[in-house]
Design a protein around this motif. Structure first.
Motif, short mmCIF file in Angstrom:
data_model
loop_
_atom_site.label_atom_id
_atom_site.label_comp_id
_atom_site.label_asym_id
_atom_site.label_seq_id
_atom_site.Cartn_x
_atom_site.Cartn_y
_atom_site.Cartn_z
N VAL A 22 -22.09 18.48 -17.09
CA VAL A 22 -21.20 19.51 -17.89
C VAL A 22 -20.62 18.84 -19.09
O VAL A 22 -20.09 17.75 -19.25
CB VAL A 22 -19.71 19.75 -16.93
N TYR A 23 -20.78 19.69 -20.16
CA TYR A 23 -20.40 19.22 -21.59
C TYR A 23 -19.34 20.16 -21.97
O TYR A 23 -19.60 21.49 -22.18
CB TYR A 23 -21.70 19.51 -22.60
N LEU A 24 -18.27 19.77 -22.32
CA LEU A 24 -17.02 20.46 -22.74
C LEU A 24 -17.13 20.59 -24.22
O LEU A 24 -16.89 19.89 -24.84
CB LEU A 24 -15.71 19.77 -22.33
N ALA A 25 -17.36 21.71 -24.70
CA ALA A 25 -17.47 22.11 -26.35
C ALA A 25 -15.94 22.03 -26.79
O ALA A 25 -14.72 22.09 -26.21
CB ALA A 25 -17.71 23.50 -26.37
N ASP A 26 -15.88 21.74 -28.13
CA ASP A 26 -14.53 21.83 -28.77
C ASP A 26 -14.65 22.71 -30.00
O ASP A 26 -14.58 24.02 -29.63
CB ASP A 26 -14.47 20.28 -29.30
N THR A 48 -25.32 10.23 -29.48
CA THR A 48 -23.60 10.21 -29.10
C THR A 48 -23.04 9.95 -30.51
O THR A 48 -22.02 10.59 -30.58
CB THR A 48 -23.51 8.87 -28.18
N LYS A 49 -23.37 9.11 -31.50
CA LYS A 49 -22.58 9.16 -32.53
C LYS A 49 -22.58 10.28 -33.22
O LYS A 49 -21.72 10.70 -33.98
CB LYS A 49 -23.35 8.03 -33.36
N THR A 50 -24.05 11.07 -33.30
CA THR A 50 -23.94 12.19 -33.94
C THR A 50 -23.09 13.21 -33.35
O THR A 50 -22.44 13.99 -34.06
CB THR A 50 -25.58 12.83 -33.65
N CYS A 109 -29.36 14.07 -39.64
CA CYS A 109 -29.04 13.57 -38.18
C CYS A 109 -30.27 13.26 -37.36
O CYS A 109 -30.33 12.44 -36.46
CB CYS A 109 -28.06 14.70 -37.45
N LYS A 110 -31.10 14.21 -37.63
CA LYS A 110 -32.46 14.22 -36.67
C LYS A 110 -33.15 12.99 -37.03
O LYS A 110 -33.76 12.15 -36.28
CB LYS A 110 -33.41 15.33 -36.89
N ASN A 111 -33.29 12.58 -38.42
CA ASN A 111 -33.79 11.31 -38.94
C ASN A 111 -33.21 10.07 -38.25
O ASN A 111 -33.80 9.25 -38.01
CB ASN A 111 -33.67 11.52 -40.33
N LYS A 112 -31.91 10.19 -38.22
CA LYS A 112 -31.26 9.19 -37.73
C LYS A 112 -31.30 8.84 -36.31
O LYS A 112 -31.51 7.63 -35.83
CB LYS A 112 -29.41 9.28 -37.82
N ILE A 113 -31.54 10.05 -35.54
CA ILE A 113 -31.97 9.75 -34.01
C ILE A 113 -33.46 9.32 -33.52
O ILE A 113 -33.47 8.39 -33.13
CB ILE A 113 -31.54 11.06 -33.44
N PHE A 134 -24.14 19.84 -33.95
CA PHE A 134 -24.54 18.41 -33.45
C PHE A 134 -24.48 17.98 -31.86
O PHE A 134 -25.21 17.47 -31.50
CB PHE A 134 -23.16 17.65 -34.06
N ASP A 135 -23.65 19.02 -31.12
CA ASP A 135 -23.80 18.90 -29.56
C ASP A 135 -25.27 19.33 -29.34
O ASP A 135 -25.80 18.51 -28.27
CB ASP A 135 -22.83 19.83 -29.14
N LYS A 136 -25.82 20.30 -29.88
CA LYS A 136 -27.10 20.56 -29.44
C LYS A 136 -28.02 19.66 -29.71
O LYS A 136 -29.03 19.32 -28.86
CB LYS A 136 -27.62 22.04 -30.52
N LEU A 137 -28.01 18.84 -30.84
CA LEU A 137 -29.03 17.72 -31.19
C LEU A 137 -28.89 16.56 -30.02
O LEU A 137 -29.61 16.06 -29.41
CB LEU A 137 -28.61 16.92 -32.54
N TYR A 138 -27.53 16.74 -29.53
CA TYR A 138 -27.28 15.55 -28.77
C TYR A 138 -27.78 15.92 -27.36
O TYR A 138 -28.38 14.99 -26.60
CB TYR A 138 -25.56 15.43 -28.62
N ILE A 139 -27.59 17.38 -26.71
CA ILE A 139 -28.21 17.74 -25.61
C ILE A 139 -29.65 17.46 -25.65
O ILE A 139 -30.36 17.31 -24.65
CB ILE A 139 -27.68 18.92 -25.36
N GLN A 140 -30.21 17.98 -26.66
CA GLN A 140 -31.83 17.83 -26.74
C GLN A 140 -32.34 16.60 -26.55
O GLN A 140 -33.26 16.16 -25.83
CB GLN A 140 -32.33 18.40 -28.31
N THR A 141 -31.41 15.29 -27.24
CA THR A 141 -31.91 13.87 -26.94
C THR A 141 -31.58 13.84 -25.26
O THR A 141 -32.42 13.11 -24.76
CB THR A 141 -31.11 13.32 -28.01
N ILE A 142 -30.50 14.09 -25.01
CA ILE A 142 -30.40 13.89 -23.63
C ILE A 142 -31.29 14.37 -22.55
O ILE A 142 -31.97 13.55 -21.79
CB ILE A 142 -28.92 14.21 -23.09
#
Length: 286
Positions: free
Chosen positions: A153-157, A103-105, A88-92, A164-172
């Motif tokens: 605010v990020y609502l977890a599931d 976002t896709k991740t 996933c990191k490589n994709k981003i 994967f959320d952590k990767l997304y937040i790191q990117t944001i």
């Protein structure tokens, strides 16, 4: 989103799945079956599926004397997800639009759902989702909203998705350095949804402030939020909501700066959102 007839079968099937996963004895299985029928018979069709299901799951946990029905399976989901971090990191990192790929991740992580009817192969799903367009695509609006956001605010599931959320937040946070991210989790164990304990175990506090929402339902029912969570929620310029449960609770709430990210896993949600089973969604709130 109000409870539908099909939801009754889905919730009942979930109680059977708990019995299978926990290898309960015949007596316990029978007691849970009776409990399920009693609760389902009393369900309020004017409430959401998470509102109705939560008391049943809590009663099952009490009957089995288990604080967290899915504890071991949540750990297993998170461990399995970690194996795909390099991919996933490589994709981003190699994407022309890192936010879009991230976002896709996050959506790809939404296939990890022990409570869903559809089975999955994570590796296959990850690759597929990177090449699948959003059936409802409000990504540009999300991108624009994040550019003017200071409080997110990020609502977890579900457990496992936080990897994967952590990767997304790191990117944001890499792209929008003034953003403070608050990661909302459930107030107590409910199905395989994330709690503070689960989020901390995955190091989410490295990239976001973990917030115990106080919510006991498998979806963020706003009326159950504690005061601390409510204050943060109400001042957020952007809310990213993961998963169908959060959509079921908030999809018809007007005026929120919210974006729903999930994979459609049931026909009831498919009809509600105007998509098809298996579609991936990036949908702005109403």
């Amino acid at each position: 989103m109000k409870l539908q007839e099909h939801c009754l079968t889905c919730i009942y099937d979930q109680t059977k799945r708990v019995c299978e996963l926990l290898h309960v004895n015949t007596k316990q299985a029978h007691a849970i079956d009776l409990l399920a029928h009693q609760h389902i018979k009393a369900f309020d069709m004017n409430q959401t599926p998470p509102h109705n299901a939560a008391p049943l799951y809590e009663a099952m946990a009490e009957l089995l004397n288990v604080g967290d029905l899915y504890a071991e399976f949540k750990k297993a989901s998170s461990e399995k997800a970690k194996a795909f971090l390099p991919f996933c990191k490589n994709k981003i990192q190699n994407s022309q639009n890192k936010l879009f790929e991230a976002t896709k991740t996050a959506v790809a992580g939404n296939v990890i759902d022990l409570a869903a009817v559809m089975l999955y192969d994570l590796e296959e799903e990850l690759e597929k989702i990177y090449h699948t367009p959003f059936a409802i695509d409000d990504f540009k609006a999300l991108e624009q909203q994040l550019a003017r956001t200071q409080t997110l605010v990020y609502l977890a599931d579900n457990a496992g998705e936080e990897i994967f959320d952590k990767l997304y937040i790191q990117t944001i946070k890499e792209l929008y350095q003034n953003i403070e991210v608050y990661y909302f989790v459930r107030g107590r164990p409910i199905i395989n949804d994330l709690t503070c304990k689960d989020a901390l175990a995955s190091g989410m506090d490295d990239v976001a402030v973990i917030v115990d929402s106080g919510v006991p339902t498998p979806g963020l029912a706003m009326e159950f939020m504690n005061e601390n969570a409510r204050v943060i929620f109400e001042r957020a310029e952007c809310i990213i909501s993961k998963g169908m449960g959060n959509y079921e609770c908030l999809g018809e709430t007007k005026g929120l700066p919210i974006f729903f990210l999930f994979k459609v896993k049931c026909n009831v949600v498919a009809r509600a959102v105007g998509a098809q089973l298996g579609n991936i969604i990036c949908k702005r709130g109403i």
